[in-house]
Design an enzyme around this catalytic site. Sequence first.
Site, PDB file in Angstrom:
ATOM      1  CD  GLU A 148     -62.893 -35.920-112.130  1.00  0.00           C
ATOM      2  OE1 GLU A 148     -64.119 -36.076-112.064  1.00  0.00           O
ATOM      3  OE2 GLU A 148     -62.335 -35.350-113.086  1.00  0.00           O
ATOM      4  CG  ASP A 192     -67.187 -33.205-117.319  1.00  0.00           C
ATOM      5  OD1 ASP A 192     -66.886 -34.077-116.479  1.00  0.00           O
ATOM      6  OD2 ASP A 192     -67.353 -33.470-118.523  1.00  0.00           O
ATOM      7  CG  ASP A 217     -67.406 -40.330-118.958  1.00  0.00           C
ATOM      8  OD1 ASP A 217     -68.339 -39.509-118.841  1.00  0.00           O
ATOM      9  OD2 ASP A 217     -66.248 -39.998-119.257  1.00  0.00           O
TER      10      ASP A 217
END
Length: 791
Positions: free
Chosen positions: A448, A445, A524
Amino acid sequence: MDARDLVRSVKVIGSARGIRTIRAAWRRHRTDAAGLPRPGAERARVPGLAEEAEPQPGGGVVRFARSSLRVRVAVGGAVFCGWDGAGPEPSYALAGSCPEADPRATLEPDTEGGWRVVSERVTVTVSRQGAVAVRTPGGVVLRRDLPPRWWEPAAADEAQVTPPRWTQRSEVAADARYFGLGGRAAGPRLRDGAYRLWNTDPGGAFGPDDDPLYLTMPVQLVVADAGTHLMFHDNTWDGVVTLREGVEGAGSGHDRPGGCQVRMAGGPLRYWVIAGTPARVLQSWAQLTGAPALPPRWALGYHHARWGFGTEDEVRRVAAGYVERGLPLSALHLDIDHYDGHRVFTVDRARFPDLPKLASDLADDGVRLVSIIDPGVKAEPGNPVYDSGVEADAFVRDARGREVRGEVWPGETAFPDFTDPQARKWWAGLYVERLEQGFAGVWHDMNEPVSFAAFGDPTLPLSARHALEGRGGDHREAHNVYGLTMARAGYEGLCELRPEQRPFLFSRSGWVGMQRYGGTWSGDVTTDWPGVRASLALVLGLGLCGVPYSGPDVGGFTGAPSAELYLRWLQLAAYLPLFRTHAAITAGRREPWEFGPEVLEHATAALRERQRLLPYFLTLAHLAQRTGAPYVRPMWWRWPQDRALRDCEDAFLLGDSLLVAPIFDPGVRRRMVRLPRGRWYDAATGRAHDGPGQAMLEAPLSRVPVLVRAGSVLPVADEQGETELEVWAPIAGRTGGGVLITDTGDGWEEPTVMHFTTRLRGNRVVVEREGPEDIKYVMRVRGDAVGLATP
């Protein structure tokens, strides 16, 4: 400061973390002000006129007045084009070395003064001005790339640090439809508009109107009557793809072609084109960028996750709830709240006093534990992970050689440079701690990567330095491959630490080729009905970019879904590769029994149907690895010339046998379904529907419409978990069939493959098989037939 920055600032100001995110944003701004070259005068450049051409294996080089173009057709038909001396390598996308050149492809003069490369599957023509057209063997143009334009620094010293930005415009058929570009919530068909190529945390729950998201790829799949082709710009820099659909009969009966413009902030202008049927294109794409990793069998079951389990007792309570109600459950996922102070590769011993014992007890009930892993390492002397990273010189530094710091969940953090092979090796060794705690898989997670910021881009400074496999460069080039290289480190570490088992890894961010290491998930997604549509769009789009294993957060991430919304989402996800519920710490529980007895009854049916289809999902996983075909396919997969199917976005194919029609709106109990050609049986009622055309199907709250292709041999599990074959009667005079691929567990053993062919003899079904003769399966006939006949 844009509107999103303003909202972000208002949310964080006043909290301790808010103050730190303001400081982090200013620090990033100052770092870039000092580390990035200031914009200066630029000069535009175009190729000019062609002057000569040099034959080379697979094609050749055409030299223009101010540039050069290399065209190379690889064995298998993939076409590479590289401007200004750009070659296929080095590349983060390619699996291993570049494929060999097709020795039969030849460069020859074109009748219009340019050049052409002729091969068996495609012909590439290059005009005198630098336009490149890819044609079918019959001469039909699939795409035409106009001469590119570069903007480069006018001063010679600036050119050393600032690569030229460039633009390339293209034309496709007026009837063409665009798909791909990674994870796009507005898809799967991409309408007119601009799509940014920059992996981005949207900073909250996203819906169909939010773009870009966590996983972008410069990969377009273009489908038209003339044929299907894939276009991949092998460039990791920030960019924008602007699409415009064509218009047939525009202006005095003439077609207006579809248009595409790619603008990149730097990096090489090089691209690949692959043409053919959708199945052939994806197979060639997998050969070029790598076969999808095969998940362990258990990972194809149902997963339950929540940010905020909080304690071991709560995890045990949830697991016991599934056992008590007889509900299938394959895995439970622990989020960042199980860490000690959010520090990666740690455990909060007060709340989880004995994780290995918890994992062992869950495994006794067939449930695995999966751990979240974030890349940010708390920059705190005395933290063993940080100290070992400093010793290994593994963290990203700025242009002055100082360690880059950001703000993430544990506070001030350092970020490993996963583009450095030595940093990857160091990081890979850390996964031994997760295995010792009893975790069976991991999910990456915040990669990016994210660094919280009250304003500006919430990532690392663009001037931050990266190894880039020894070439050296900055975050402008490394940003989009940060998640990909983190996935590589994790996958290689798990393979080395536990070589007898197939790793289970999925990642929020990544880039082209990430299927080599695992899958992804939606991130999300917003908790509303548009979020359900976005979930399907993401899975379909990613599959067409070569990433077949993905799925959404069932129920949405941040909000509280209604009972109907939760149920319809669960029913959709039961037919998607990654089947997982997940929610934020503030969003409440997602256990099926939390929504009342009626929802529990229908959710139980969905979970058990997924369990019944596990042999089919395992077969699809093996097929994806062997052929590159996604599990979840658009309706036009086998019929790309069917324009109605090209525009159908509210249903999908699961493999070759199933057609699934989800529900996307509240209160819907019947829905119209577009049918491809052939006969389709309602899986619940057995009623036959013939396509092409439309059919009105019942969609009670208990299920979503699912159709089975006539003639299919569908591998399913009986109540004891043993595989049996569900045989659906073919149409008289036609054959059908199916494939069953099984393995012995979660390791690397060679699987068993069986092929089946079906046909009617009178009113009985004949099933012929190819495969091991000593393996027998129970067969049950469904559809318009009385029973089985002996071949």
